[in-house]
Scaffold this active site. Sequence first.
Site, PDB file in Angstrom:
ATOM      1  N   LYS A 157       0.329  14.210 -10.996  1.00 32.99           N
ATOM      2  CA  LYS A 157       0.786  15.431 -10.520  1.00 32.99           C
ATOM      3  C   LYS A 157      -0.165  15.814  -9.407  1.00 32.99           C
ATOM      4  O   LYS A 157      -1.066  15.490  -9.371  1.00 32.99           O
ATOM      5  CB  LYS A 157       1.080  16.263 -11.774  1.00 32.99           C
ATOM      6  CG  LYS A 157      -0.239  16.374 -12.291  1.00 32.99           C
ATOM      7  CD  LYS A 157      -0.048  17.347 -13.660  1.00 32.99           C
ATOM      8  CE  LYS A 157      -1.290  17.300 -14.558  1.00 32.99           C
ATOM      9  NZ  LYS A 157      -0.918  16.870 -15.925  1.00 32.99           N
ATOM     10  N   SER A 182     -10.253  17.511 -16.290  1.00 35.40           N
ATOM     11  CA  SER A 182      -9.267  18.283 -15.775  1.00 35.40           C
ATOM     12  C   SER A 182      -9.498  19.697 -15.856  1.00 35.40           C
ATOM     13  O   SER A 182     -10.610  20.196 -15.342  1.00 35.40           O
ATOM     14  CB  SER A 182      -7.965  18.012 -16.595  1.00 35.40           C
ATOM     15  OG  SER A 182      -6.785  18.719 -16.140  1.00 35.40           O
ATOM     16  N   HIS A 183      -8.796  20.379 -16.758  1.00 30.92           N
ATOM     17  CA  HIS A 183      -9.135  21.930 -16.549  1.00 30.92           C
ATOM     18  C   HIS A 183      -9.970  22.378 -17.842  1.00 30.92           C
ATOM     19  O   HIS A 183     -10.150  23.520 -18.183  1.00 30.92           O
ATOM     20  CB  HIS A 183      -7.698  22.568 -17.070  1.00 30.92           C
ATOM     21  CG  HIS A 183      -6.982  21.676 -18.251  1.00 30.92           C
ATOM     22  ND1 HIS A 183      -6.399  20.797 -18.165  1.00 30.92           N
ATOM     23  CD2 HIS A 183      -6.919  22.426 -19.559  1.00 30.92           C
ATOM     24  CE1 HIS A 183      -5.972  20.413 -19.525  1.00 30.92           C
ATOM     25  NE2 HIS A 183      -6.291  21.328 -20.317  1.00 30.92           N
ATOM     26  N   ASP A 224      -4.685  18.542 -10.067  1.00 32.27           N
ATOM     27  CA  ASP A 224      -3.487  18.071 -10.503  1.00 32.27           C
ATOM     28  C   ASP A 224      -2.317  19.222 -10.853  1.00 32.27           C
ATOM     29  O   ASP A 224      -1.245  19.016 -11.016  1.00 32.27           O
ATOM     30  CB  ASP A 224      -3.428  16.738 -11.159  1.00 32.27           C
ATOM     31  CG  ASP A 224      -3.828  17.170 -12.578  1.00 32.27           C
ATOM     32  OD1 ASP A 224      -4.434  18.071 -12.864  1.00 32.27           O
ATOM     33  OD2 ASP A 224      -4.117  16.001 -13.283  1.00 32.27           O
ATOM     34  N   ARG A 225      -2.977  20.339 -11.316  1.00 30.68           N
ATOM     35  CA  ARG A 225      -1.822  21.396 -11.772  1.00 30.68           C
ATOM     36  C   ARG A 225      -1.918  22.411 -10.675  1.00 30.68           C
ATOM     37  O   ARG A 225      -2.838  22.692  -9.859  1.00 30.68           O
ATOM     38  CB  ARG A 225      -2.666  22.114 -13.124  1.00 30.68           C
ATOM     39  CG  ARG A 225      -2.749  21.089 -14.131  1.00 30.68           C
ATOM     40  CD  ARG A 225      -3.211  21.783 -15.225  1.00 30.68           C
ATOM     41  NE  ARG A 225      -3.176  20.835 -16.555  1.00 30.68           N
ATOM     42  CZ  ARG A 225      -3.252  21.213 -17.769  1.00 30.68           C
ATOM     43  NH1 ARG A 225      -3.423  22.346 -18.064  1.00 30.68           N
ATOM     44  NH2 ARG A 225      -2.936  20.301 -18.696  1.00 30.68           N
ATOM     45  N   ASP A 238      -9.425  19.423 -11.880  1.00 32.50           N
ATOM     46  CA  ASP A 238      -9.299  18.267 -10.884  1.00 32.50           C
ATOM     47  C   ASP A 238      -8.272  18.167  -9.648  1.00 32.50           C
ATOM     48  O   ASP A 238      -7.802  17.103  -9.040  1.00 32.50           O
ATOM     49  CB  ASP A 238      -9.218  16.872 -11.726  1.00 32.50           C
ATOM     50  CG  ASP A 238      -7.961  16.942 -12.470  1.00 32.50           C
ATOM     51  OD1 ASP A 238      -7.462  18.083 -12.847  1.00 32.50           O
ATOM     52  OD2 ASP A 238      -7.381  15.784 -12.844  1.00 32.50           O
ATOM     53  N   ASP A 285      -6.201  23.401 -10.844  1.00 34.21           N
ATOM     54  CA  ASP A 285      -7.102  23.226 -12.019  1.00 34.21           C
ATOM     55  C   ASP A 285      -8.288  22.216 -11.523  1.00 34.21           C
ATOM     56  O   ASP A 285      -8.697  22.164 -10.290  1.00 34.21           O
ATOM     57  CB  ASP A 285      -6.546  22.630 -13.085  1.00 34.21           C
ATOM     58  CG  ASP A 285      -6.115  21.180 -13.032  1.00 34.21           C
ATOM     59  OD1 ASP A 285      -5.720  20.729 -11.838  1.00 34.21           O
ATOM     60  OD2 ASP A 285      -6.176  20.424 -13.968  1.00 34.21           O
TER      61      ASP A 285
HETATM   62  C1  G1P Z   1      -1.924  18.467 -21.715  1.00 30.11           C
HETATM   63  C2  G1P Z   1      -0.495  18.991 -21.394  1.00 30.11           C
HETATM   64  C3  G1P Z   1       0.261  17.956 -20.854  1.00 30.11           C
HETATM   65  C4  G1P Z   1      -0.432  17.329 -19.510  1.00 30.11           C
HETATM   66  C5  G1P Z   1      -1.911  16.990 -19.927  1.00 30.11           C
HETATM   67  C6  G1P Z   1      -2.865  16.624 -18.944  1.00 30.11           C
HETATM   68  O1  G1P Z   1      -1.805  17.575 -22.818  1.00 30.11           O
HETATM   69  O2  G1P Z   1       0.040  19.485 -22.270  1.00 30.11           O
HETATM   70  O3  G1P Z   1       1.505  17.992 -20.427  1.00 30.11           O
HETATM   71  O4  G1P Z   1       0.009  15.969 -18.838  1.00 30.11           O
HETATM   72  O5  G1P Z   1      -2.683  18.006 -20.685  1.00 30.11           O
HETATM   73  O6  G1P Z   1      -2.806  17.234 -18.077  1.00 30.11           O
HETATM   74  P1  G1P Z   1      -2.084  17.919 -24.302  1.00 30.11           P
HETATM   75  O7  G1P Z   1      -3.327  18.658 -24.472  1.00 30.11           O
HETATM   76  O8  G1P Z   1      -0.935  18.715 -24.615  1.00 30.11           O
HETATM   77  O9  G1P Z   1      -1.870  16.563 -25.098  1.00 30.11           O
HETATM   78 ZN    ZN Z   2      -6.001  18.292 -14.264  1.00 34.45          ZN
END
Ligand code: G1P
Ligand code: ZN
Length: 547
Positions: free
Chosen positions: A380, A116-117, A285-286, A283, A281
């Site tokens: 998302k 992800s990010h 999805d954000r 991948d 981000d």
């Molecule tokens: C974080 C975000 C959560 C999101 C997840 C995946 O998770 O807070 O809302 O769904 O990334 O993108 P966390 O690191 O808080 O467990």
């Molecule tokens: Zn992501």
Amino acid sequence: MVRKMIRTVATTPFDDQRPGTSGLRKKVSVFQQPHYLENFVQALFDTLPGARGKTLVLGGDGRYYNDRAIQVILKMAAAKGFGKVLVGRDGLLSTPAVSCLIRKYRAFGGIILSASHNPGGPDGDFGIKYNTGNGGPAPEKLTDQVYRNTREITRYLIADVPDVPLGRLGNHALGDMVVSIIDPVADYAGLMESLFDFDRIRDLLEEGVFTLCYDAMHAITGPYAHAILEDRLGAPPGTVINGTPLPDFGGGHPDPNLTYARELVEIMNALSAPDFGAASDGDGDRNMILGKRFFVTPSDSLAILAANAALAPGYREGLKGVARSMPTSRAVDQVAASLGIPCYETPTGWKFFGNLLDAGKITLCGEESFGSGSDHLREKDGLWAVLFWLNIIAHRRLSVEQITREHWQRHGRHFYSRHDYEGMDTHIAMEILADLRDRLPRLKGRRIGDHGVVLSDEFSYTDPVDGSVSEHQGIRIGFEDGARIVFRLSGTGTSAATLRIYLEKYEPDPARHDQDTQAALADLIRIANELSGILARTGRGGPTVIT
Ligand code: G1P
Ligand code: ZN
């Protein structure tokens, strides 16, 4: 598959393969250990009976190790007996695109390679997550089983076949399995076109009075944004910045928030700022939505999308219901109440929305962590949110700030912020939560400063569809004026711990909507710091990241 092409490799378990909030995430160097990726993939495949002859979707956000991992997974998918694997060209697929492809082609499931990010590159992070046939993240029942398998694994199966040229569109035989290399964008772009009023958005962009900047942060949405915003919707070339996916995301942290999307934030804060700014981000999805010198919190964005949904062709029929994760502000609850539709509160993580979407209980959902989506997918979806906003602006012809301020006028403003303490000693972070948990029963009914505590508990969720219970989903402290503090630990980090403190205060009076967010929340911030004792325990005077 000719049997002798399948090799059985003896292996021993790793003890750190428990999937977190969103799949298994580790440093690249961890994934590069011999057998590490293979063990996890085999543990996953062993939970998937009935996959023989079926279709798998496979792709990733282009981060370092994406291409190598794809070759390994293809060979293991061939050994598992999948009939076909759909792979995005060059191994690229955004998370929402994988969800889209699984659903459109009725695939058995999909594997997404992404952290992800989190930063990428040889010293960065890598990750792998599995989505089921509905297009959504694997439920905990499945990931728990995967984890149990990783603890007991003794062998994995892999086909002895050559690498697949991931850059060449079309079908390639891998033993009995077909690998179909597809355009990563086309199906997703088609879906977006079916949901939003592309003609109106095109008019808005072509009149030349409305300008936008989209920051792909050197990550996966570059090709999607170029194709949709510039090619299909006619935004001028250069609208998309940092639009070529790089294995290390250009050394950046591809997280669309005010801290990490600095380049975009600077552009949007300039005197000559475009009318609309957005970022996604790693991948895809954000999303983050900005106006000229104006930031829309993700919680407000969700509420605004819900309130204006009828302007988009895909949502003209109205919303069945909405959902938000527990720490997300309750702005969308106000909209749901005014629309007379249900609003569900789920634990953090997209997977909890899946059942509600599948059961037709909700149409829109979102999280404070820059994620929103709808029943069009089971993930998302960053670009979707951007297009939704553009659709609203194209109809209403108001600025981002005007739309948001009008929304506050009507529904009140939820001042909201999240304070992250990253890189904390795991032991200390757990202790802070344990102490808070112990004190919960004594907090209720007490006054802290001017604030009377009316709620103090640890959030537990019973899924209204399958009855499954998820406990320990965050500590909540609620006050009589509706203000709220939530504490929880991140489940997506790869090293150390991140303590997240979520702060929310409701302000119905429009005369008080102009305050600075951190100032409006100052009381709550002080209370949160006192309750958790962070300074005393860690010596830290403030958070690492404020969103
Ligand atoms: C974080 C975000 C959560 C999101 C997840 C995946 O998770 O807070 O809302 O769904 O990334 O993108 P966390 O690191 O808080 O467990
Ligand atoms: Zn992501």
